[in-house]
Scaffold this motif. Structure first.
Motif, PDB file in Angstrom:
ATOM      1  N   HIS A 143      40.327  36.927  30.393  1.00  0.00           N
ATOM      2  CA  HIS A 143      40.084  37.556  31.690  1.00  0.00           C
ATOM      3  C   HIS A 143      40.382  39.051  31.670  1.00  0.00           C
ATOM      4  CE1 HIS A 143      44.126  35.492  32.043  1.00  0.00           C
ATOM      5  NE2 HIS A 143      44.463  36.747  32.162  1.00  0.00           N
ATOM      6  N   THR A 146      37.111  41.276  31.173  1.00  0.00           N
ATOM      7  CA  THR A 146      36.238  41.543  32.323  1.00  0.00           C
ATOM      8  C   THR A 146      36.411  42.970  32.849  1.00  0.00           C
ATOM      9  OG1 THR A 146      37.880  40.700  33.904  1.00  0.00           O
ATOM     10  CG2 THR A 146      36.327  39.121  32.982  1.00  0.00           C
ATOM     11  N   ALA A 155      34.295  44.115  38.308  1.00  0.00           N
ATOM     12  CA  ALA A 155      35.229  43.595  37.306  1.00  0.00           C
ATOM     13  C   ALA A 155      36.190  42.588  37.926  1.00  0.00           C
ATOM     14  CB  ALA A 155      36.010  44.750  36.672  1.00  0.00           C
ATOM     15  N   ILE A 158      34.327  39.222  38.619  1.00  0.00           N
ATOM     16  CA  ILE A 158      34.153  38.470  37.367  1.00  0.00           C
ATOM     17  C   ILE A 158      35.487  37.889  36.912  1.00  0.00           C
ATOM     18  CG2 ILE A 158      33.462  38.627  34.952  1.00  0.00           C
ATOM     19  CD1 ILE A 158      31.570  40.894  35.729  1.00  0.00           C
ATOM     20  N   ALA A 159      36.542  38.679  37.044  1.00  0.00           N
ATOM     21  CA  ALA A 159      37.872  38.200  36.638  1.00  0.00           C
ATOM     22  C   ALA A 159      38.301  37.004  37.477  1.00  0.00           C
ATOM     23  CB  ALA A 159      38.890  39.334  36.766  1.00  0.00           C
ATOM     24  N   VAL A 162      36.478  33.955  36.130  1.00  0.00           N
ATOM     25  CA  VAL A 162      37.004  33.544  34.823  1.00  0.00           C
ATOM     26  C   VAL A 162      38.347  32.854  34.976  1.00  0.00           C
ATOM     27  CG1 VAL A 162      37.858  34.387  32.601  1.00  0.00           C
ATOM     28  CG2 VAL A 162      35.747  35.319  33.555  1.00  0.00           C
TER      29      VAL A 162
END
Length: 206
Positions: A143, A146, A155, A158-159, A162
């Motif tokens: 993670h 990202t 970012a 996306i993190a 994840v």
């Protein structure tokens, strides 16, 4: 004292007692009779399978799960706190990689030095340490990667995805190999992640 046998109930002689009908003889021939050697061999095979599963659980799955849990949860606070405080994804990336590396080394030594495997049968401490440390670094770095995406808000999104996948995977492993109820595993794992994320929010916005 005379025996008073009623009509038609004379006792069978020894030859008649041991006689069996053709159907009974055929049935007894068809029914397999387990031998002592066969029973012992079956027991050994079952015990061998159980022991192999136990060794896999203690020597591979449990150390790996410990690393996954630590890598997915413990690195969240410094990564997200840095992102919230600096608003610079690359800074969060550098801090996250440092946290993942440090956590991996720490967990590797912790697992390797806590149990030499002689008394517990958990196998080589070097192998267990490598598994735990490797899984810790892998999850922490996953993670963290990202934050190589330049816009911070993308970012972070996306993190979040994840991290959610990581926590679900950990809950699934606990459910599959350790018999933890699915809902309970989700509550425990997600609850731990939520606490760490709350700490990141507090320190990142201080």
């Amino acid at each position: 004292m005379a025996h008073n046998w009623s009509k038609g109930t004379h006792p069978l002689d020894s030859e008649q007692r041991h006689k069996s009908t053709p159907a009974q003889q055929e049935s007894s021939q068809n029914d397999p009779v387990p031998t002592v050697a066969g029973v012992v061999e079956s027991a050994k095979e079952a015990a061998s399978g159980d022991e192999a599963s136990r060794r896999l659980l203690l020597r591979v799955i449990q150390p790996g799960l410990a690393g996954l849990m630590d890598g997915s949860v413990s690195t969240l606070a410094p990564i997200f706190a840095t992102a919230f405080a600096t608003h610079h994804p690359i800074t969060a990336f550098l801090v996250g990689m440092a946290a993942a590396t440090g956590a991996g080394i720490s967990m590797a030594f912790s697992e390797a030095l806590s149990d030499n495997g002689e008394l517990t049968g958990r196998g080589s401490p070097v192998v267990r340490g490598a598994i735990t440390g490797g899984m810790t670094f892998l999850r922490g770095a996953l993670h963290t990667l990202t934050f190589l995406v330049p816009p911070l808000h993308i970012a972070l999104v996306i993190a979040y995805v994840v991290v959610a996948v990581e926590l679900i995977a950990i809950a699934a492993i606990r459910y599959r190999f350790f018999g933890t109820k699915w809902w309970l595993s989700m509550v425990q794992v997600v609850g731990g992640g939520a606490l760490v994320f709350a700490a990141a929010l507090i320190f990142g916005n201080a």
